[in-house]
Write a protein that holds these residues in place. Structure first.
Motif, PDB file in Angstrom:
ATOM      1  N   ARG A  62      40.392  56.248  31.740  1.00 40.54           N
ATOM      2  CA  ARG A  62      40.824  55.168  32.635  1.00 40.54           C
ATOM      3  C   ARG A  62      39.637  54.583  33.413  1.00 40.54           C
ATOM      4  NH1 ARG A  62      45.301  53.162  35.003  1.00 40.54           N
ATOM      5  NH2 ARG A  62      45.057  52.348  37.119  1.00 40.54           N
ATOM      6  N   PHE A  63      38.874  55.449  34.012  1.00 38.76           N
ATOM      7  CA  PHE A  63      37.723  55.034  34.818  1.00 38.76           C
ATOM      8  C   PHE A  63      36.680  54.325  33.940  1.00 38.76           C
ATOM      9  CE2 PHE A  63      34.042  56.775  37.654  1.00 38.76           C
ATOM     10  CZ  PHE A  63      33.988  55.578  38.348  1.00 38.76           C
ATOM     11  N   MET A 104      25.203  49.373  38.775  1.00 42.13           N
ATOM     12  CA  MET A 104      25.797  49.177  37.442  1.00 42.13           C
ATOM     13  C   MET A 104      24.980  48.176  36.630  1.00 42.13           C
ATOM     14  SD  MET A 104      29.564  47.524  36.633  1.00 42.13           S
ATOM     15  CE  MET A 104      29.060  45.867  37.169  1.00 42.13           C
ATOM     16  N   TRP A 162      31.286  37.576  44.583  1.00 43.80           N
ATOM     17  CA  TRP A 162      32.419  37.449  43.652  1.00 43.80           C
ATOM     18  C   TRP A 162      32.636  38.752  42.881  1.00 43.80           C
ATOM     19  CZ3 TRP A 162      31.767  37.769  38.248  1.00 43.80           C
ATOM     20  CH2 TRP A 162      32.885  37.429  37.483  1.00 43.80           C
ATOM     21  N   HIS A 163      31.537  39.283  42.360  1.00 44.54           N
ATOM     22  CA  HIS A 163      31.604  40.469  41.505  1.00 44.54           C
ATOM     23  C   HIS A 163      32.098  41.682  42.295  1.00 44.54           C
ATOM     24  CE1 HIS A 163      29.413  42.213  37.718  1.00 44.54           C
ATOM     25  NE2 HIS A 163      30.644  42.633  37.815  1.00 44.54           N
ATOM     26  N   ILE A 168      32.661  41.349  32.915  1.00 41.54           N
ATOM     27  CA  ILE A 168      32.872  40.089  33.648  1.00 41.54           C
ATOM     28  C   ILE A 168      31.576  39.521  34.214  1.00 41.54           C
ATOM     29  CG2 ILE A 168      35.305  40.566  34.174  1.00 41.54           C
ATOM     30  CD1 ILE A 168      34.462  41.247  37.065  1.00 41.54           C
ATOM     31  N   ILE A 218      39.804  35.627  39.598  1.00 40.46           N
ATOM     32  CA  ILE A 218      39.890  35.948  38.157  1.00 40.46           C
ATOM     33  C   ILE A 218      40.240  34.759  37.266  1.00 40.46           C
ATOM     34  CG2 ILE A 218      40.575  38.348  38.653  1.00 40.46           C
ATOM     35  CD1 ILE A 218      43.416  37.385  37.421  1.00 40.46           C
ATOM     36  N   TYR A 228      40.249  54.367  43.889  1.00 41.80           N
ATOM     37  CA  TYR A 228      39.233  55.409  44.106  1.00 41.80           C
ATOM     38  C   TYR A 228      38.707  55.464  45.533  1.00 41.80           C
ATOM     39  CZ  TYR A 228      39.456  55.278  39.053  1.00 41.80           C
ATOM     40  OH  TYR A 228      39.922  55.289  37.758  1.00 41.80           O
ATOM     41  N   MET A 276      35.520  43.911  41.767  1.00 44.30           N
ATOM     42  CA  MET A 276      35.400  45.356  41.536  1.00 44.30           C
ATOM     43  C   MET A 276      36.198  46.140  42.581  1.00 44.30           C
ATOM     44  SD  MET A 276      31.445  45.761  40.192  1.00 44.30           S
ATOM     45  CE  MET A 276      31.484  47.556  40.113  1.00 44.30           C
ATOM     46  N   LEU A 315      48.982  37.891  36.835  1.00 45.15           N
ATOM     47  CA  LEU A 315      48.360  37.037  37.854  1.00 45.15           C
ATOM     48  C   LEU A 315      47.777  35.772  37.226  1.00 45.15           C
ATOM     49  CD1 LEU A 315      46.525  39.733  39.991  1.00 45.15           C
ATOM     50  CD2 LEU A 315      48.171  38.062  40.895  1.00 45.15           C
ATOM     51  N   ILE A 317      37.937  33.957  34.230  1.00 44.56           N
ATOM     52  CA  ILE A 317      37.373  35.037  33.400  1.00 44.56           C
ATOM     53  C   ILE A 317      37.496  34.717  31.908  1.00 44.56           C
ATOM     54  CG2 ILE A 317      37.849  37.422  32.645  1.00 44.56           C
ATOM     55  CD1 ILE A 317      38.019  38.264  35.532  1.00 44.56           C
ATOM     56  N   GLN A 351      46.792  47.850  34.454  1.00 48.94           N
ATOM     57  CA  GLN A 351      45.970  46.790  35.059  1.00 48.94           C
ATOM     58  C   GLN A 351      45.868  45.580  34.135  1.00 48.94           C
ATOM     59  OE1 GLN A 351      42.404  49.074  36.356  1.00 48.94           O
ATOM     60  NE2 GLN A 351      43.050  48.522  38.432  1.00 48.94           N
ATOM     61  N   GLN A 383      37.746  50.807  33.269  1.00 46.17           N
ATOM     62  CA  GLN A 383      37.593  49.957  34.464  1.00 46.17           C
ATOM     63  C   GLN A 383      36.127  49.571  34.669  1.00 46.17           C
ATOM     64  OE1 GLN A 383      39.489  52.916  36.875  1.00 46.17           O
ATOM     65  NE2 GLN A 383      41.324  51.675  37.213  1.00 46.17           N
ATOM     66  N   MET A 384      35.231  50.500  34.377  1.00 45.70           N
ATOM     67  CA  MET A 384      33.806  50.192  34.534  1.00 45.70           C
ATOM     68  C   MET A 384      33.323  49.256  33.419  1.00 45.70           C
ATOM     69  SD  MET A 384      32.838  51.392  37.427  1.00 45.70           S
ATOM     70  CE  MET A 384      31.123  50.900  37.226  1.00 45.70           C
ATOM     71  N   ILE A 396      42.784  36.989  44.803  1.00 46.92           N
ATOM     72  CA  ILE A 396      42.488  37.619  43.509  1.00 46.92           C
ATOM     73  C   ILE A 396      42.731  36.622  42.368  1.00 46.92           C
ATOM     74  CG2 ILE A 396      44.713  38.845  43.268  1.00 46.92           C
ATOM     75  CD1 ILE A 396      41.282  40.182  42.153  1.00 46.92           C
ATOM     76  N   LEU A 452      41.029  46.724  29.892  1.00 46.56           N
ATOM     77  CA  LEU A 452      41.513  47.482  31.063  1.00 46.56           C
ATOM     78  C   LEU A 452      42.563  48.523  30.658  1.00 46.56           C
ATOM     79  CD1 LEU A 452      42.097  44.578  33.617  1.00 46.56           C
ATOM     80  CD2 LEU A 452      40.600  46.553  34.007  1.00 46.56           C
ATOM     81  N   GLU A 493      48.947  43.714  34.932  1.00 43.50           N
ATOM     82  CA  GLU A 493      48.874  43.135  36.277  1.00 43.50           C
ATOM     83  C   GLU A 493      47.994  41.879  36.294  1.00 43.50           C
ATOM     84  OE1 GLU A 493      47.287  45.895  39.133  1.00 43.50           O
ATOM     85  OE2 GLU A 493      47.174  44.358  40.706  1.00 43.50           O
ATOM     86  N   LEU A 494      46.829  41.970  35.662  1.00 44.98           N
ATOM     87  CA  LEU A 494      45.913  40.824  35.697  1.00 44.98           C
ATOM     88  C   LEU A 494      46.402  39.673  34.830  1.00 44.98           C
ATOM     89  CD1 LEU A 494      44.116  42.785  37.320  1.00 44.98           C
ATOM     90  CD2 LEU A 494      42.192  41.507  36.370  1.00 44.98           C
ATOM     91  N   SER A 536      34.320  45.870  34.515  1.00 43.19           N
ATOM     92  CA  SER A 536      33.473  45.468  35.647  1.00 43.19           C
ATOM     93  C   SER A 536      32.141  44.911  35.149  1.00 43.19           C
ATOM     94  CB  SER A 536      33.227  46.668  36.576  1.00 43.19           C
ATOM     95  OG  SER A 536      34.444  47.085  37.158  1.00 43.19           O
TER      96      SER A 536
END
Lengths: 194, 194
Positions: free
Chosen positions: B4-5, A142, A41-42, B15, B69, A53, A46, B117, B72, B110, B8-9, B65, B106, B113-114, B12
């Protein structure tokens, strides 16, 4: 219920067992061991969040389904720790038998489709499989990083082993490998990786 | 790492907490309670395997997707049992606050977007959201059926409650509702559903 639908529902129930296959990785917050279903799932989420990227453009739907199914064979074969050299020698044979048994529960066309996806993932050649592998590497790194490298310390893992696995992330994503490399170097300095 | 990165991490990792949100459903084989991450994984694979039964053609990538999600928000809001009428009255407010907090971690594009969704899933109008809901209903029904209806017995759930939720599966898939209906009737007969 017709035969096709019955088979599809049987597989849907069979894969529930993946939730009982536990990995060496621990959840963040120094939590319990993670299981394969949670990991799948994770990794799939991701992949979706980090798709920009990928070194090459990818069909994200294909990447996600690869991420979701790549550990199904471990229902029979068990989890083989990435740095367990003895387990790794028998891993392929165990996983091949599992792949045949589990995917054979599906209707023929879906058996072929899922085996093709699983094999594509294992062969590590297409952009989708390279990016899915990058996720499969990055996610436990991570979590382990968030727990101050406890999983590496516990298993006395050394830098050659970590780079041996994690350097392949570069094939899927240079950007994600930069982060990976930074994390590994930090844990070598801290003595968490020998 | 650029901003940005980094964001996102952060998401990640954030969650990961979904693996600690436990549901009322039990794993097959009369196993332990299931958590949201495992549920999301299972529902996404079932969507892929059963996509031919959607009433309308669907973008399966979007369905997957959504499935991954859709829970979450429960990291903050907790799981609300489908038949907990008190919890259901406050569910929307709790989940809206969680949605704002978590997705705001995020990058802006994004986040939008999420949230789109997630909202599409909740609104239950598009073919993708209807089919994703059908999976979200079918998966716990399948597990509960495999455990001889124990989750229904434990909570003293009645037929109006079960049909109230499960009849919506019909909007996503007539075929999957036929199975659902058959399963529910069997458990009413057995006295597992009041």
């Amino acid at each position: 219920m017709d035969e096709r639908f019955k088979k599809q529902m049987e597989v849907s129930l069979e894969i529930d067992k993946e939730k009982n296959v536990f990995r060496q990785t621990h959840l963040s917050g120094n939590g319990r061991n993670e299981n394969d279903a949670e990991h799948g799932w994770h990794v799939a989420i991701m992949a979706y969040l980090l798709k920009e990227y990928s070194n090459e453009p990818v069909d994200i739907s294909k990447v996600m389904i690869m991420c979701l199914i790549h550990d199904i064979v471990e229902i029979d074969a068990g989890d083989t720790y990435a740095y367990d050299s003895e387990g790794l020698t028998t891993q392929k044979a165990r996983e091949d038998a599992a792949k045949e048994r589990i995917f054979s529960l599906l209707p023929e066309d879906q058996k072929e489709e899922l085996i093709a996806l699983f094999d594509e993932f294992e062969e590590y050649k297409t952009p989708e499989s390279k990016f899915a592998h990058a996720m499969d590497n990055l996610q436990p790194l991570m979590l382990n990083n968030s727990n101050d490298g406890g999983d590496w310390r516990e298993h006395g893992v050394n830098r050659e082993q970590v780079y041996g696995r994690q350097s392949k992330t570069r094939e899927g994503s240079e950007k994600l490998f930069e982060l990976t490399d930074m994390v590994i170097k930090r844990h070598i300095e801290k003595g968490n990786i020998q």
